[in-house]
Design a protein around this motif. Structure first.
Motif, PDB file in Angstrom:
ATOM      1  N   PRO A 245      24.555 119.596  42.852  1.00 58.19           N
ATOM      2  CA  PRO A 245      25.197 120.712  43.593  1.00 58.19           C
ATOM      3  C   PRO A 245      25.451 122.393  42.888  1.00 58.19           C
ATOM      4  N   SER A 263      22.366 123.016  47.709  1.00 64.20           N
ATOM      5  CA  SER A 263      23.723 123.337  48.204  1.00 64.20           C
ATOM      6  C   SER A 263      24.982 122.499  47.757  1.00 64.20           C
ATOM      7  N   ASP A 264      26.063 122.833  48.140  1.00 65.39           N
ATOM      8  CA  ASP A 264      27.513 122.497  47.622  1.00 65.39           C
ATOM      9  C   ASP A 264      27.358 120.835  47.933  1.00 65.39           C
ATOM     10  N   ARG A 265      26.538 120.541  48.879  1.00 64.98           N
ATOM     11  CA  ARG A 265      26.485 118.835  49.038  1.00 64.98           C
ATOM     12  C   ARG A 265      25.377 118.382  48.520  1.00 64.98           C
ATOM     13  N   PHE A 268      18.518 119.935  48.860  1.00 64.90           N
ATOM     14  CA  PHE A 268      17.637 121.047  48.775  1.00 64.90           C
ATOM     15  C   PHE A 268      16.416 121.110  49.796  1.00 64.90           C
TER      16      PHE A 268
END
Length: 690
Positions: A245, A263-265, A268
């Motif tokens: 992340p 992303s923070d999760r 991509f």
């Protein structure tokens, strides 16, 4: 620390003071006891619980003649000649047991009539040391550290427990006296995790937490789309996956490169548009400081979506159906669109790659063009083109000289009636005496001269004899059995496996399924022949034709036709004239297969060749027809059978005609040899004639 304890007794004039001691399990602590007033008698000292005397106590200031002994591990006794002077000090060393729990334990000291208590404090074990990698891609990294080793040999030692900041236990090290320890935690989440370690003594005392260690787990790059080895018709390819992340991933597709944020999760996505057809290699790479780079790759095939094919009606063909069955092949699960006569029709391609449909409205006569394309996953193919012509049906005309149909025959029956027997041509009719002869005032034709009555006029060579049967259509003899295998509604059904011997007939199945609906094992595929019998001149070829269908179900049915002939007759050729069937022919047997769509039919032609030297007057020809559906519950239908007779006695040729016909069929080199043989035979006969 010095604690002043009041002496126990009626007169509180004396006191014993103590100092010390504290330590951890396995350590030896020193304690000191002192008398504040002179005392008479032995000095008894007991060890607190969880401790033992590590050595014999000693007394200072007691003067000469004092001595101490250890009565047992938990009690010591000191004596002196005379009284103990004030200020006498007893020093003892106590060993704290490995299993002693943390806390304070007390014991007593007695001198003469004075008794006082003293305390030893057991401390918990110290925090262990913890070492963990700061950044790693391993979600189960090895954790290491050190712990306190107990000085006593053979003891169980301390255990170590590693937890996260929320107290979730990640791994545990069994008790032991080795200073170094290591353990593998359960899977750590991606990102940062705070770890602490604690050690526990054999007595159950747990240390304080170690200095925290922060571990950052960096995720490996993984591709979840496209799946490795997959294929797609889409020209726009989406690449997606997971990675660390907040980082970046470099993605490449056959030389084309792009950078995608994660992303923070931890996800991509990269889109590549207008990818050319062919096989492509997709790679994703992530580089972070302190860890090796992570890479992932996959292969994807971008396919060119070809237009669907049209098998029926064949291109350039002619049909009398104004709502013909359209069918062909396409990509499984594709949606086929057919543009015909200003209207669009759609059909779904089944799992076997076949599609079929019928136009909604009747087509006008003339030539029609089909434009067919298919759609898969939102991708449209180019259109394939095909054309066919709708023609009017031929006019229904009776055959010259055909006898009127018998009452048993129905209109449209493909089997003609029996041929009338030949007889002498009728002579001129005699006028009836009672019949009026016309007006006497009108001119009468001249009276013929006396003599024999003239015969009927000679028929013109170009006109067919009204009394002769149509030469192009073989006619059955009067009373001969007609074919009954018309399929639906046929009166009799011949069972398979009865090719030899007389024809055996059975009543049709009671569960016969009506027209339309799904194909089932009770279905009959209609079959009919143009004639119930055919005249075959030995040494020559004769032909019989027939029809299979129409298919009474709403499914595509595979039809198998098995033929068997006896009586010195063999098959020369078998052809399915429509439907694209295929045939395999042996001498006395053949088998054909053809696919028929709903309400579709086909015609076939059979060419027989009778042996010139055949000793039989008749041959028997049998057909077995069965259909097989495609559905999971379908199966072979009931066998439909027809039998026809091949007459070998009519118009038998002479031996010379047979020989000449066979010679005409032989290769040229054989003709020369036969000609020499005939010449020699003629010379021999001429010599005998003299």
């Amino acid at each position: 620390m010095t604690v002043l304890l009041t002496a126990v007794g009626a007169v509180p004039a004396l006191a014993i003071t103590s100092s010390g001691g504290e330590g951890r399990p396995g350590e030896v602590v020193a304690v000191e006891l002192a008398t504040e007033r002179p005392q008479q008698g032995p000095w008894l000292v007991r060890a607190p619980a969880g401790t033992i005397f590590a050595a014999t106590p000693s007394v200072q200031g007691g003067g000469p003649g004092s001595s101490c002994v250890v009565v047992d591990a938990t009690e010591a006794r000191c004596v002196r000649q005379g009284r103990w002077p004030a200020g006498s000090r007893l020093r003892a060393r106590l060993a704290i047991a490995d299993t002693a729990p943390a806390g304070s334990v007390s014991a007593t000291s007695t001198v003469g009539e004075e008794t006082a208590g003293y305390t030893v404090t057991v401390l918990p074990p110290p925090p262990p040391r913890l070492s963990a990698p700061a950044t790693t891609r391993d979600r189960t990294p090895t954790l290491r550290g050190t712990r306190e080793a107990l000085p006593s040999s053979g003891g169980p030692g301390h255990s170590v427990t590693v937890t996260d900041a929320d107290g979730r236990r990640l791994c545990q090290v069994p008790a032991g006296n080795e200073a170094a320890w290591s353990c593998t935690p359960r899977e750590l989440p991606l990102g940062e995790t705070v770890l602490v370690a604690r050690q526990t003594s054999p007595g159950g005392s747990t240390s304080a937490a170690s200095e925290p260690s922060v571990v950052r787990v960096v995720g490996e790059v993984r591709l979840d789309h496209p799946v490795d080895g997959s294929s797609t018709f889409a020209r726009d390819v989406t690449v997606s996956g997971t990675a660390d992340p907040g980082s970046e991933v470099r993605v490449a597709l056959s030389g084309r490169r792009a950078t995608a944020p994660v992303s923070d999760r931890g996800r991509f996505t990269v889109d590549f548009d207008d990818v050319s057809p062919g096989r492509h290699r997709v790679t994703a790479e992530q580089r972070l400081p302190g860890v090796p780079p992570s890479r992932a790759s996959t292969d994807v095939l971008v396919r060119e979506l070809a237009p669907p094919t049209v098998s029926d009606p064949p291109a350039g063909s002619r049909t009398q159906e104004q709502r013909p069955l359209l069918r062909g092949r396409g990509e499984p699960a594709a949606r086929v669109a057919v543009d015909l006569a200003g209207r669009r029709h759609t059909a779904q391609v089944d799992r076997s790659g076949r599609w079929s449909l019928r136009p909604v409205d009747e087509l006008p006569l003339g030539t029609h063009e089909l434009l067919v394309h298919q759609t898969v996953d939102g991708v449209d193919s180019t259109a394939s083109r095909s054309s066919f012509t709708v023609v009017p049906p031929p006019p229904q005309q009776p055959a010259p000289g055909a006898a009127p149909s018998s009452p048993a025959e129905q209109p449209g029956d493909p089997v003609p009636g029996p041929t009338p027997e030949r007889g002498p041509a009728p002579g001129p009719s005699e006028p009836d005496a009672a019949e009026p002869q016309g007006d006497p005032d009108q001119e009468q034709p001249p009276t013929p001269a006396p003599g024999p009555a003239p015969g009927p006029p000679e028929p013109d060579a170009t006109e067919p004899d009204a009394t002769e049967p149509d030469a192009a259509v073989p006619q059955p003899e009067p009373g001969r059995e007609q074919p009954t295998g018309t399929g639906e509604g046929s009166g009799d059904v011949e069972r398979p496996g009865e090719d030899d011997g007389p024809t055996r007939r059975h009543p049709p199945e009671a569960t016969q399924t009506p027209g339309g609906g799904a194909w089932s094992s009770t279905r009959l595929m209609p079959v009919s022949l143009t004639a119930g019998s055919v005249d075959v001149v030995p040494g020559t070829a004769a032909q019989m034709s027939g029809r299979i269908g129409p298919n009474p179900s709403d499914e595509i049915v595979t039809v198998t036709v098995d033929g068997h002939v006896t009586g010195g007759v063999r098959y020369r050729e078998v052809t399915v004239l429509a439907g694209g069937g295929r045939c395999t022919v042996a001498e006395d047997r053949f088998q054909c297969q053809v696919e028929l769509g709903p309400a579709e039919e086909t015609t076939f032609a059979i060419t027989f060749l009778a042996d010139a030297a055949a000793h039989s007057d008749q041959g028997v020809h049998r057909l077995h027809v069965r259909g097989d559906g495609r559905g999971a519950g379908d199966g072979p239908g009931t066998v439909n059978a027809v039998t026809s007779v091949l007459d070998l006695t009519a118009d038998a040729p002479t031996d010379t005609e047979v020989l000449a016909r066979e010679v005409s069929e032989f290769p040229g080199s054989v003709v020369v040899v036969l000609a020499l043989f005939l010449f020699a035979l003629a010379a021999t006969l001429a010599e005998r004639g003299r």
